[in-house]
Scaffold this motif. Structure first.
Motif, mmCIF file in Angstrom:
data_model
loop_
_atom_site.group_PDB
_atom_site.id
_atom_site.type_symbol
_atom_site.label_atom_id
_atom_site.label_comp_id
_atom_site.label_asym_id
_atom_site.label_seq_id
_atom_site.Cartn_x
_atom_site.Cartn_y
_atom_site.Cartn_z
ATOM 1 N N HIS A 277 -9.742 -9.506 22.966
ATOM 2 C CA HIS A 277 -10.907 -8.974 22.048
ATOM 3 C C HIS A 277 -11.981 -8.339 22.818
ATOM 4 C CE1 HIS A 277 -13.763 -8.632 19.100
ATOM 5 N NE2 HIS A 277 -14.612 -9.029 19.779
ATOM 6 N N THR B 14 -11.812 -4.125 23.405
ATOM 7 C CA THR B 14 -12.140 -2.979 22.497
ATOM 8 C C THR B 14 -13.159 -3.285 21.620
ATOM 9 O OG1 THR B 14 -10.420 -3.794 20.963
ATOM 10 C CG2 THR B 14 -9.920 -2.069 22.696
ATOM 11 N N HIS B 15 -13.302 -4.601 21.368
ATOM 12 C CA HIS B 15 -14.346 -5.380 20.409
ATOM 13 C C HIS B 15 -14.139 -4.896 19.034
ATOM 14 C CE1 HIS B 15 -17.064 -7.367 23.241
ATOM 15 N NE2 HIS B 15 -16.972 -6.553 24.035
ATOM 16 N N LEU B 16 -12.521 -5.045 18.704
ATOM 17 C CA LEU B 16 -12.199 -4.439 17.242
ATOM 18 C C LEU B 16 -10.959 -5.452 16.958
ATOM 19 C CD1 LEU B 16 -12.310 -0.533 17.340
ATOM 20 C CD2 LEU B 16 -13.598 -2.287 15.876
ATOM 21 N N PRO B 17 -10.824 -5.947 16.079
ATOM 22 C CA PRO B 17 -11.788 -5.907 14.860
ATOM 23 C C PRO B 17 -12.858 -6.732 14.989
ATOM 24 C CG PRO B 17 -10.024 -7.309 14.195
ATOM 25 C CD PRO B 17 -9.666 -6.795 15.532
ATOM 26 N N TYR B 18 -13.975 -6.830 14.245
ATOM 27 C CA TYR B 18 -15.315 -7.472 14.292
ATOM 28 C C TYR B 18 -14.745 -9.218 14.226
ATOM 29 C CZ TYR B 18 -19.491 -9.991 12.873
ATOM 30 O OH TYR B 18 -20.641 -10.734 12.697
ATOM 31 N N ARG B 19 -15.477 -9.759 15.355
ATOM 32 C CA ARG B 19 -15.153 -11.337 15.384
ATOM 33 C C ARG B 19 -16.723 -11.958 15.371
ATOM 34 N NH1 ARG B 19 -11.101 -10.627 13.519
ATOM 35 N NH2 ARG B 19 -8.987 -10.374 14.575
ATOM 36 N N CYS C 22 -20.391 -8.652 19.316
ATOM 37 C CA CYS C 22 -20.118 -8.118 17.799
ATOM 38 C C CYS C 22 -21.070 -8.506 17.066
ATOM 39 C CB CYS C 22 -18.864 -8.737 17.357
ATOM 40 S SG CYS C 22 -17.169 -7.955 18.044
ATOM 41 N N LYS D 65 -23.008 -5.466 15.195
ATOM 42 C CA LYS D 65 -22.471 -5.031 14.048
ATOM 43 C C LYS D 65 -22.917 -6.193 13.006
ATOM 44 C CE LYS D 65 -17.977 -3.002 15.920
ATOM 45 N NZ LYS D 65 -16.741 -2.994 15.881
ATOM 46 N N LYS E 198 -12.783 -13.013 9.395
ATOM 47 C CA LYS E 198 -13.572 -12.041 10.317
ATOM 48 C C LYS E 198 -13.344 -12.857 11.781
ATOM 49 C CE LYS E 198 -15.684 -8.860 7.991
ATOM 50 N NZ LYS E 198 -15.164 -9.386 6.690
#
Length: 283
Positions: free
Chosen positions: A68, A71-76, A82, A86, A259
């Motif tokens: 993770h 890229t830090h995608l998707p949000y966790r 994150c 976000k 998430k």
């Protein structure tokens, strides 16, 4: 004939291991010196015990964290980066470090009807912290017999609350009150705490309303896919319809990721679910 001359070896020099390290070193005299013929470790293997740590199923593995962080995608929601970057734009959840506390269950009825040709009565439940879903078709609202209560208890046991104390949230609609009363009587006395939402307050029971939306959406998907496969419309009076709500909840709990990247089943059990690779209604 030449004889190989071996270097004298003293007990303290064997593999750099000191005496008293749990070793038994048997020595043999050879040309005025010593050579080792057997080195045996005693006591260490007997004392070694493998410890298996219990992992919090809500927390990610190190492998998941490493992947993770690329890229830090998707949000966790377990990632502090994150959350800081976000978190304000997305739904907020309790910190993974906070204790879970008592499980909180909400129940309500829904009536999917447009696709079925008439109103199908479905009892829906949802657990707050893990987000697991429950659904089963029942004959009528309210006092629908022992069947609905037994199904609800099975669902609570699957979520890990077979004997523990739980909270049951409900509105003050008479039909759901009858069901909750039967549920309390079927569990161990004193293990079910009831919290009623204020009259005409839909927001206070929003947890189960979210569950209803998910169940109804998955029901539509299962029905439409099944009709496409067999090439005809399904009457709501056919017996197979009554199996769809339970299967919809089954799939949502095991296949839909939140998430945090985990399914509801994975959060509760700490392992990924295995789902058969066949569509609903296939042999």
């Amino acid at each position: 004939m030449l004889r190989e001359i071996k270097k004298p070896v003293r007990p303290k020099e064997v593999s750099g291991i000191e005496e008293g390290d749990g070793l038994t070193v048997e020595m043999e005299e050879d040309m005025g010196g010593f050579r080792s013929v057997e080195v045996e470790r005693k006591g260490k293997d007997e004392e070694k015990r493998e410890l298996r740590k219990l992992i919090d199923p809500r927390k990610p593995t190190q492998e998941e964290v490493d992947e993770h962080e690329l890229t830090h995608l998707p949000y966790r929601n377990w990632c502090p980066i994150c959350v800081r970057g976000k978190g304000e734009e997305l739904d907020h959840r309790k910190s993974l470090e906070e204790p879970r506390g008592l499980s909180e269950y909400s129940f309500d009825y829904c009536f999917p009807g447009d696709e079925f040709g008439f109103k199908l009565t479905v009892l829906v439940g949802r657990e707050r912290s893990g987000g697991s879903n429950f659904a089963t078709a029942v004959p009528t609202k309210g006092a629908s017999g022992k069947f609905a209560v037994d199904k609800a208890i099975e669902y609570m046991e699957e979520s890990g609350d077979q004997l523990g104390k739980v909270i049951v949230k409900t509105d003050q609609e008479p039909n759901i009150q009858y069901f909750v009363k039967d549920l309390i009587e079927s569990r161990t006395e004193g293990q079910t705490i009831v919290e009623e939402s204020p009259v005409k307050s839909s927001g206070s029971n929003g947890i189960v309303e979210k569950g209803v939306q998910g169940i109804e959406g998955q029901l539509r998907v299962i029905l439409l896919a099944f009709e496409n496969r067999i090439g005809r419309k399904i009457s709501a009076k056919e017996a197979i319809i009554t199996f769809m709500p339970e299967y919809a909840a089954y799939l949502l709990n095991r296949r839909e990721a939140g998430k945090d990247g985990k399914s509801r089943y994975e959060r509760t059990r700490g392992k990924r679910a295995t789902v058969l690779g066949i569509a609903f209604g296939d042999q």
